[in-house]
Design a protein around this motif. Structure first.
Motif, PDB file in Angstrom:
ATOM      1  N   ILE A   1      35.186  43.621  34.659  1.00 53.10           N
ATOM      2  CA  ILE A   1      36.031  42.775  33.835  1.00 53.10           C
ATOM      3  C   ILE A   1      35.204  41.619  33.272  1.00 53.10           C
ATOM      4  N   LEU A   2      35.489  41.224  32.045  1.00 56.56           N
ATOM      5  CA  LEU A   2      34.872  40.049  31.435  1.00 56.56           C
ATOM      6  C   LEU A   2      35.901  38.919  31.380  1.00 56.56           C
ATOM      7  N   LEU A   3      35.577  37.774  31.984  1.00 59.24           N
ATOM      8  CA  LEU A   3      36.460  36.616  31.980  1.00 59.24           C
ATOM      9  C   LEU A   3      35.759  35.429  31.333  1.00 59.24           C
TER      10      LEU A   3
ATOM     11  N   HIS B   1      31.996  35.538  32.310  1.00 60.21           N
ATOM     12  CA  HIS B   1      31.500  36.030  33.589  1.00 60.21           C
ATOM     13  C   HIS B   1      31.765  37.530  33.697  1.00 60.21           C
ATOM     14  N   LEU B   2      30.823  38.235  34.305  1.00 63.39           N
ATOM     15  CA  LEU B   2      31.029  39.633  34.665  1.00 63.39           C
ATOM     16  C   LEU B   2      31.669  39.643  36.049  1.00 63.39           C
ATOM     17  N   VAL B   3      32.859  40.217  36.167  1.00 65.43           N
ATOM     18  CA  VAL B   3      33.638  40.150  37.403  1.00 65.43           C
ATOM     19  C   VAL B   3      33.811  41.555  37.978  1.00 65.43           C
ATOM     20  N   ALA B   4      33.407  41.713  39.236  1.00 68.79           N
ATOM     21  CA  ALA B   4      33.564  42.986  39.932  1.00 68.79           C
ATOM     22  C   ALA B   4      34.920  42.999  40.619  1.00 68.79           C
ATOM     23  N   SER B   5      35.905  43.591  39.960  1.00 62.53           N
ATOM     24  CA  SER B   5      37.258  43.696  40.490  1.00 62.53           C
ATOM     25  C   SER B   5      37.907  44.931  39.898  1.00 62.53           C
ATOM     26  N   GLY B   6      38.771  45.571  40.680  1.00 58.58           N
ATOM     27  CA  GLY B   6      39.438  46.774  40.186  1.00 58.58           C
ATOM     28  C   GLY B   6      40.438  46.509  39.086  1.00 58.58           C
ATOM     29  N   VAL B   7      40.980  45.277  39.020  1.00 51.62           N
ATOM     30  CA  VAL B   7      41.897  44.890  37.943  1.00 51.62           C
ATOM     31  C   VAL B   7      41.608  43.450  37.547  1.00 51.62           C
ATOM     32  N   ALA B   8      42.090  43.081  36.373  1.00 50.30           N
ATOM     33  CA  ALA B   8      42.003  41.679  35.959  1.00 50.30           C
ATOM     34  C   ALA B   8      42.964  40.857  36.813  1.00 50.30           C
TER      35      ALA B   8
END
Length: 292
Positions: A20-22, A89-96
């Motif tokens: 995910i991109l935040l 930020h590059l976020v390692a998560s299965g969902v936003a």
């Protein structure tokens, strides 16, 4: 069906991870993946995904866990640096972790547009991020028997990788909310013990004809025969929080595939399981204190 493959076959591996991109300032979804510099897009196995707030990293064909660890870490670093240059930020998560904006950030690609036309409500929540592990196989016949034997272990792989407890700005009480969203797709089910490759292919064709899926790439079985590579592809896992977790998952999948291949060659029968594959798995809550 009898599989007669003998001897040693090198169990090569490949790993795909979605992120995910935040926005760095607000924490909101950042639909900027299409703004990747032209010299980076497709380089080092980094590319946009279905939604413009997602990036995917892909390793090469790896012969060892050491190579997997090196390439997973390298891809994550390059993708994180690219995200930083885009102000996010590059976020390692299965969902936003926040609310989803519907179809507005859909990546402009003919396949994604057609998916959105056919399945608008599903695609609107399709921005989930998984870890897909490919293991090289000597034949599709062997691969089919392998995925039938992997089914009892898929819930364990999901539990180990579960990394999406927060969605819509709330604690969902599920360790993998991604699994809950992803399993809405008609083909997102556990694999069956198909009698033959012909039976597997016939089921895929039937899903396409019925309109339940768009094409072979839309077969979202938790473990499947890859439609593009000579591999078994295990797709049940969330994108892992750390690169080390990803390597662990890849190692477990490789070991499970190797064990399944040994069982095939030894003539060990497939463990019988219920006939409701979509109900086989239940996303494990944190602490594993609820099963259902």
């Amino acid at each position: 069906m009898t599989v007669t493959d003998r001897g040693t076959f090198p169990l090569t591996m490949g790993v795909e991870e979605e992120f995910i991109l935040l926005d760095s300032d607000t924490g909101a979804l950042a639909p900027v993946a299409s703004q990747l510099p032209a010299d980076l897009e497709g380089h080092a196995g980094i590319k946009p995904e279905a939604m413009r707030y997602q990036l995917e990293t892909v390793t090469g064909v790896c012969a060892s866990l050491e190579q997997v660890a090196r390439e997973v870490a390298q891809r994550r670093e390059i993708a994180a640096e690219a995200a930083e240059r885009l102000g996010c930020h590059l976020v390692a998560s299965g969902v936003a972790p926040g609310c989803l904006p519907g179809l507005a950030p859909l990546t402009d690609h003919p396949r994604y547009r057609e998916l959105a036309r056919r399945f608008p409500r599903l695609v609107a929540t399709t921005g989930t991020c998984g870890c897909h592990v490919h293991i090289g196989i000597p034949s599709r016949e062997m691969g089919l028997q392998v995925i039938g034997r992997l089914r009892p272990w898929l819930a364990t792989l999901l539990a180990i990788s579960a990394n999406s407890p927060i969605a819509d700005h709330r604690d969902t009480s599920w360790a993998s909310w991604r699994y809950r969203r992803w399993s809405r797709w008609p083909s997102a089910t556990a694999p069956r013990a198909w009698p033959s490759v012909e039976d597997y292919d016939a089921e895929v064709r039937a899903l396409i004809r019925s309109g339940k899926i768009l094409d072979e790439r839309s077969v979202y079985f938790y473990a499947r025969l890859s439609p593009r590579y000579p591999t078994v592809e295990v797709r049940v896992m969330d994108t892992c929080l750390s690169a080390d977790d990803t390597v662990l998952v890849a190692a477990l999948v490789r070991a499970m595939v190797a064990t399944a291949m040994e069982d095939v060659r030894a003539g060990t029968p497939v463990t019988p399981l219920p006939d409701h594959p979509s109900r086989l798995l239940c996303a494990p809550p944190r602490g594993m204190d609820r099963v259902g």
